[in-house]
Design a protein around this motif. Structure first.
Motif, PDB file in Angstrom:
ATOM      1  N   UNK A   1       0.867  -1.217  -0.018  1.00 23.53           N
ATOM      2  CA  UNK A   1      -0.118  -0.138  -0.069  1.00 23.53           C
ATOM      3  C   UNK A   1       0.776   1.398  -0.035  1.00 23.53           C
ATOM      4  N   UNK A   2       0.743   1.982  -0.873  1.00 24.81           N
ATOM      5  CA  UNK A   2       1.497   3.353  -1.130  1.00 24.81           C
ATOM      6  C   UNK A   2       0.581   4.436  -0.427  1.00 24.81           C
ATOM      7  N   UNK A   3       1.254   5.285   0.505  1.00 25.06           N
ATOM      8  CA  UNK A   3       0.386   6.417   0.872  1.00 25.06           C
ATOM      9  C   UNK A   3       0.845   7.475  -0.034  1.00 25.06           C
ATOM     10  N   UNK A   4      -0.075   8.583  -0.236  1.00 25.90           N
ATOM     11  CA  UNK A   4       0.124   9.735  -0.962  1.00 25.90           C
ATOM     12  C   UNK A   4       1.154  10.607  -0.320  1.00 25.90           C
ATOM     13  N   UNK A   5       2.023  11.063  -1.288  1.00 27.11           N
ATOM     14  CA  UNK A   5       3.227  11.839  -0.809  1.00 27.11           C
ATOM     15  C   UNK A   5       2.752  13.294  -0.825  1.00 27.11           C
ATOM     16  N   UNK A   6       3.073  14.098   0.332  1.00 27.82           N
ATOM     17  CA  UNK A   6       3.027  15.573   0.440  1.00 27.82           C
ATOM     18  C   UNK A   6       3.910  16.284  -0.609  1.00 27.82           C
ATOM     19  N   UNK A   7       3.334  16.816  -1.614  1.00 23.10           N
ATOM     20  CA  UNK A   7       4.064  17.636  -2.608  1.00 23.10           C
ATOM     21  C   UNK A   7       4.234  19.019  -2.302  1.00 23.10           C
ATOM     22  N   UNK A   8       5.532  19.571  -1.921  1.00 25.30           N
ATOM     23  CA  UNK A   8       5.927  20.674  -1.359  1.00 25.30           C
ATOM     24  C   UNK A   8       6.373  21.614  -2.295  1.00 25.30           C
ATOM     25  N   UNK A   9       6.060  22.921  -2.242  1.00 23.33           N
ATOM     26  CA  UNK A   9       6.857  23.942  -2.995  1.00 23.33           C
ATOM     27  C   UNK A   9       7.127  24.776  -1.812  1.00 23.33           C
ATOM     28  N   UNK A  10       8.644  25.119  -1.705  1.00 20.96           N
ATOM     29  CA  UNK A  10       9.097  26.034  -0.930  1.00 20.96           C
ATOM     30  C   UNK A  10       9.777  27.345  -1.482  1.00 20.96           C
ATOM     31  N   UNK A  11       9.310  28.371  -0.954  1.00 18.26           N
ATOM     32  CA  UNK A  11       9.585  29.905  -1.128  1.00 18.26           C
ATOM     33  C   UNK A  11      10.362  30.327  -0.018  1.00 18.26           C
ATOM     34  N   UNK A  12      11.499  30.377  -0.197  1.00 20.63           N
ATOM     35  CA  UNK A  12      12.511  30.932   0.849  1.00 20.63           C
ATOM     36  C   UNK A  12      13.452  31.589   0.433  1.00 20.63           C
ATOM     37  N   UNK A  13      13.590  33.062   0.360  1.00 19.10           N
ATOM     38  CA  UNK A  13      14.818  33.812  -0.120  1.00 19.10           C
ATOM     39  C   UNK A  13      16.329  33.449   0.561  1.00 19.10           C
ATOM     40  N   UNK A  14      16.141  33.208   1.706  1.00 16.52           N
ATOM     41  CA  UNK A  14      17.712  32.663   2.347  1.00 16.52           C
ATOM     42  C   UNK A  14      18.192  31.356   1.812  1.00 16.52           C
ATOM     43  N   UNK A  15      19.103  31.557   1.073  1.00 15.47           N
ATOM     44  CA  UNK A  15      19.690  30.357   0.229  1.00 15.47           C
ATOM     45  C   UNK A  15      19.898  29.048   1.214  1.00 15.47           C
ATOM     46  N   UNK A  16      20.590  29.426   2.276  1.00 13.74           N
ATOM     47  CA  UNK A  16      20.864  28.234   3.157  1.00 13.74           C
ATOM     48  C   UNK A  16      19.999  27.734   3.895  1.00 13.74           C
ATOM     49  N   UNK A  17      18.738  28.715   4.506  1.00 13.96           N
ATOM     50  CA  UNK A  17      17.804  28.037   4.946  1.00 13.96           C
ATOM     51  C   UNK A  17      16.849  27.298   4.011  1.00 13.96           C
ATOM     52  N   UNK A  18      16.612  27.769   2.684  1.00 16.13           N
ATOM     53  CA  UNK A  18      15.986  26.985   1.732  1.00 16.13           C
ATOM     54  C   UNK A  18      16.817  25.362   1.569  1.00 16.13           C
ATOM     55  N   UNK A  19      17.994  25.669   1.154  1.00 14.55           N
ATOM     56  CA  UNK A  19      18.388  24.163   0.916  1.00 14.55           C
ATOM     57  C   UNK A  19      18.526  23.411   2.117  1.00 14.55           C
ATOM     58  N   UNK A  20      18.743  23.882   3.441  1.00 17.35           N
ATOM     59  CA  UNK A  20      18.447  22.930   4.648  1.00 17.35           C
ATOM     60  C   UNK A  20      17.162  22.589   4.759  1.00 17.35           C
ATOM     61  N   UNK A  21      16.126  23.287   4.445  1.00 21.67           N
ATOM     62  CA  UNK A  21      14.729  22.968   4.569  1.00 21.67           C
ATOM     63  C   UNK A  21      14.596  22.027   3.693  1.00 21.67           C
ATOM     64  N   UNK A  22      15.053  21.958   2.483  1.00 21.15           N
ATOM     65  CA  UNK A  22      14.629  21.252   1.304  1.00 21.15           C
ATOM     66  C   UNK A  22      15.358  19.858   1.492  1.00 21.15           C
ATOM     67  N   UNK A  23      16.406  19.623   2.249  1.00 20.83           N
ATOM     68  CA  UNK A  23      17.406  18.565   2.354  1.00 20.83           C
ATOM     69  C   UNK A  23      16.686  17.966   3.509  1.00 20.83           C
ATOM     70  N   UNK A  24      16.034  18.520   4.562  1.00 23.76           N
ATOM     71  CA  UNK A  24      15.344  17.914   5.718  1.00 23.76           C
ATOM     72  C   UNK A  24      13.924  17.261   5.085  1.00 23.76           C
ATOM     73  N   UNK A  25      13.241  17.903   4.258  1.00 22.15           N
ATOM     74  CA  UNK A  25      11.965  17.341   3.753  1.00 22.15           C
ATOM     75  C   UNK A  25      12.189  16.192   2.751  1.00 22.15           C
ATOM     76  N   UNK A  26      13.374  16.199   1.984  1.00 24.51           N
ATOM     77  CA  UNK A  26      13.613  15.166   1.022  1.00 24.51           C
ATOM     78  C   UNK A  26      13.817  13.813   1.826  1.00 24.51           C
ATOM     79  N   UNK A  27      14.208  13.770   3.173  1.00 24.56           N
ATOM     80  CA  UNK A  27      14.791  12.767   4.060  1.00 24.56           C
ATOM     81  C   UNK A  27      13.394  12.172   4.455  1.00 24.56           C
ATOM     82  N   UNK A  28      12.167  12.853   4.230  1.00 25.79           N
ATOM     83  CA  UNK A  28      10.837  12.159   4.782  1.00 25.79           C
ATOM     84  C   UNK A  28      10.349  11.213   3.833  1.00 25.79           C
TER      85      UNK A  28
END
Length: 175
Positions: A1-28
């Motif tokens: 059984x596959x659960x539906x993935x939460x598709x996220x679009x991230x809008x963040x102007x701080x590059x370091x924060x944007x990349x950090x959040x993105x990496x964190x979310x990709x591990x979920x």
């Protein structure tokens, strides 16, 4: 059984924060980052093409008004949920964003587990506000509602029994 993935679009102007959040979310296992951007330009094109469930939005975008992004997305895609992130939001900002249709509000100093929990809760339909803002925001919403209602309606809706009044008076006295 596959659960539906939460598709996220991230809008963040701080590059370091944007990349950090993105990496964190990709591990979920239940989340997928459809794209990350540094501003809200071309937001309608991105949303149309990528169909995210959640837009994670930095409240303080340098080059664009975050409220405009919220209004554009909610006007054209009511089903998309928006979560706004900020360090120290003003109550008035939170109130205005909630009124504009935002489903969640996160402080940027929350824990990783709270961050992920908020995304999942909003995806499932909850409205999420920072705990320390809910009391003051709730009172602001009540005040706003009261100011727009005739006095008779307010009196009818807050009619208390004698015992309820006694309890309120005891609480007010600190008893």
């Amino acid at each position: 059984m596959t659960t539906k993935k939460i598709k996220i679009l991230l809008i963040e102007d701080n590059r370091l924060l944007r990349e950090g959040i993105s990496d964190l979310l990709k591990k979920q296992p239940d989340m997928i980052v459809v794209t990350t951007v540094g501003n809200g330009e071309n937001i309608l094109d991105l949303v149309t093409k990528l169909k995210p469930n959640i837009v994670l939005l930095d409240l303080g975008l340098r080059n664009q008004n975050s409220m405009q992004v919220v209004k554009l997305v909610k006007t054209n895609f009511q089903e998309i949920k928006i979560i706004v992130m900020d360090l120290i939001p003003l109550q008035a900002d939170v109130f205005e964003f909630v009124k504009a249709g935002v489903s969640g509000f996160m402080l940027k100093d929350i824990s990783v587990s709270e961050f992920l929990k908020t995304i999942r809760s909003v995806f499932e339909g909850a409205q999420v506000l920072p705990p320390h803002l809910t009391g003051s925001l709730f009172s602001q919403i009540v005040e706003h509602a009261i100011n727009g209602l005739p006095k008779s309606v307010i009196d009818d809706s807050v009619r208390m029994t004698k015992r309820e009044r006694q309890v309120i008076e005891l609480i007010a006295d600190g008893s």
